[in-house]
Design an enzyme around this catalytic site. Structure first.
Site, mmCIF file in Angstrom:
data_model
loop_
_atom_site.group_PDB
_atom_site.id
_atom_site.type_symbol
_atom_site.label_atom_id
_atom_site.label_comp_id
_atom_site.label_asym_id
_atom_site.label_seq_id
_atom_site.Cartn_x
_atom_site.Cartn_y
_atom_site.Cartn_z
ATOM 1 N N ARG A 104 0.842 -1.190 0.000
ATOM 2 C CA ARG A 104 0.000 0.000 0.000
ATOM 3 C C ARG A 104 0.874 1.236 0.000
ATOM 4 N NH1 ARG A 104 -4.760 0.427 4.355
ATOM 5 N NH2 ARG A 104 -3.021 1.151 5.597
ATOM 6 N N THR A 108 -1.159 7.458 -0.379
ATOM 7 C CA THR A 108 -2.491 7.374 -0.990
ATOM 8 C C THR A 108 -3.321 6.198 -0.481
ATOM 9 O OG1 THR A 108 -1.727 5.939 -2.764
ATOM 10 C CG2 THR A 108 -1.533 8.333 -3.115
ATOM 11 N N ASP A 200 0.764 -3.325 11.786
ATOM 12 C CA ASP A 200 1.078 -3.763 10.420
ATOM 13 C C ASP A 200 1.505 -5.226 10.475
ATOM 14 O OD1 ASP A 200 2.633 -2.308 7.588
ATOM 15 O OD2 ASP A 200 2.695 -4.435 8.099
ATOM 16 N N ASP A 203 5.027 -6.187 8.987
ATOM 17 C CA ASP A 203 6.161 -5.794 9.834
ATOM 18 C C ASP A 203 6.283 -6.705 11.051
ATOM 19 O OD1 ASP A 203 7.213 -3.732 8.344
ATOM 20 O OD2 ASP A 203 5.979 -2.192 9.287
HETATM 21 C C1 PRP Z 1 -1.001 -4.592 4.266
HETATM 22 C C2 PRP Z 1 -1.776 -5.888 4.398
HETATM 23 C C3 PRP Z 1 -2.579 -5.927 3.132
HETATM 24 C C4 PRP Z 1 -2.890 -4.474 2.899
HETATM 25 C C5 PRP Z 1 -4.292 -4.209 3.378
HETATM 26 O O1 PRP Z 1 0.100 -4.787 3.456
HETATM 27 O O2 PRP Z 1 -0.978 -7.020 4.589
HETATM 28 O O3 PRP Z 1 -1.866 -6.478 2.025
HETATM 29 O O4 PRP Z 1 -1.945 -3.715 3.656
HETATM 30 O O5 PRP Z 1 -4.658 -2.909 3.090
HETATM 31 P P1 PRP Z 1 -5.793 -2.550 2.056
HETATM 32 O O6 PRP Z 1 -6.955 -3.422 2.321
HETATM 33 O O7 PRP Z 1 -6.079 -1.094 2.377
HETATM 34 O O8 PRP Z 1 -5.254 -2.705 0.658
HETATM 35 P P2 PRP Z 1 1.223 -3.660 3.272
HETATM 36 O O9 PRP Z 1 0.830 -2.648 2.262
HETATM 37 O O10 PRP Z 1 1.587 -3.105 4.614
HETATM 38 O O11 PRP Z 1 2.427 -4.460 2.634
HETATM 39 P P3 PRP Z 1 3.416 -5.491 3.355
HETATM 40 O O12 PRP Z 1 2.622 -6.737 3.643
HETATM 41 O O13 PRP Z 1 4.467 -5.724 2.338
HETATM 42 O O14 PRP Z 1 3.929 -4.853 4.606
#
Ligand code: PRP
Length: 210
Positions: A104, A108, A200, A203
Site C-alpha cells: 500500500r 495514498t 502492520d 512488519d
Molecule cells: C497490508 C496488508 C494488506 C494491505 C491491506 O500490506 O498485509 O496487504 O496492507 O490494506 P488494504 O486493504 O487497504 O489494501 P502492506 O501494504 O503493509 O504491505 P506489506 O505486507 O508488504 O507490509
C-alpha cells in the site's frame, strides 16, 4: 452482515486474536497466532470442497474413503499473506501456491502491484486469497481482479482481521467472492489503519518494525 461474509465466532479465535493485537507479543508469538487462526479460517473456508469417494482398505475391512477432486490454488499477497501459506498447505498438501506482490502506498493507501506469479491459462478450480488484513480492500480487490483474469470462477478471501469499510467494498464490487475473517473491527483511522487492529501484520511477522 450479508451471508457471503463468514465471521468465525469461537473462544480460541478470541484468544489468538488477543495475542495478535497485543503490542507486546514477540514476532515468534505473532507468527504462531497467525498460523493457528489461518488453520481455523481454512477449516471454515474449505467446508464445501468436493471430494470423490473411493474404496479404502483398513486393517479390518474395506470402506469408503475420500479424495479431493479439485485443483486448489493459494494466492498469498506479499508480504503478510506468506505466513498463512504453511497452515493451508498442511491441510491441503496438493495446493498450488501462486504469489502476488502488493504494497500500500503510504501517502495514498492505494495498492501497488509489483509481482505476479499467476500463469495465463489453466486456472485452478478454486482460489483462496490469503492476507491477514483487509483494510480499505484495495489490495484484495486488485488480487481478485488478477485471479478472475486468470479464469478462476470460485474465489474466496481469507483475512484474519477486516474493517467494515473493506468488507463493504468487497461486497459491493465482487459480491460473488466469499469473505472469511476472524473479526470485523470498528473502523479505519485517518491513516487507513484498522482500529483497534493489530498494527502492520507484515512488519510484525517479519520483524521489520521501525
Ligand atoms: C497490508 C496488508 C494488506 C494491505 C491491506 O500490506 O498485509 O496487504 O496492507 O490494506 P488494504 O486493504 O487497504 O489494501 P502492506 O501494504 O503493509 O504491505 P506489506 O505486507 O508488504 O507490509
Amino acid at each position: 452482515m450479508k451471508h457471503d461474509v463468514k465471521v468465525i465466532k469461537h473462544p480460541l479465535v478470541d484468544c489468538h486474536l488477543t495475542t495478535l493485537r497485543d503490542k507486546a507479543t514477540s514476532g515468534a508469538g505473532f507468527r504462531q497466532a497467525v498460523k493457528m487462526l489461518s488453520t481455523l479460517l481454512a477449516y471454515e473456508a474449505t467446508a464445501n470442497l468436493k471430494t470423490t469417494v473411493r474404496p479404502v482398505e483398513t486393517p479390518i475391512v474395506t470402506c469408503d474413503g475420500h479424495d479431493l477432486n479439485r485443483r486448489v490454488g493459494l494466492v498469498p499477497i506479499l508480504r503478510a499473506g506468506v505466513a498463512m501459506v504453511e497452515p493451508m498447505l498442511d491441510l491441503i498438501p496438493t495446493s498450488e501456491v501462486w504469489h502476488l506482490g502488493m504494497y500500500r502506498d503510504e501517502a495514498t493507501a492505494q495498492p501497488v502491484h509489483y509481482y505476479s506469479k499467476l500463469p495465463e491459462d489453466s486456472p485452478v478450480d478454486v482460489a483462496f486469497v490469503l492476507d491477514p488484513m483487509l483494510a480499505t480492500g484495495g489490495s484484495a480487490l486488485m488480487a481478485i481482479d488478477s485471479i478472475k483474469k486468470w479464469g478462476v470462477t470460485e474465489i474466496k478471501m481469507l483475512s484474519i482481521i477486516a474493517s467494515p469499510e473493506g468488507i463493504a467494498r468487497l461486497q459491493n464490487e465482487c459480491p460473488e467472492v466469499q469473505v472469511h475473517t476472524c473479526v470485523v473491527d470498528q473502523r479505519l483511522n485517518e491513516d487507513h489503519f484498522i482500529v483497534p487492529g493489530l498494527g502492520d501484520a507484515g512488519d510484525r511477522i517479519f520483524n521489520t518494525i521501525g
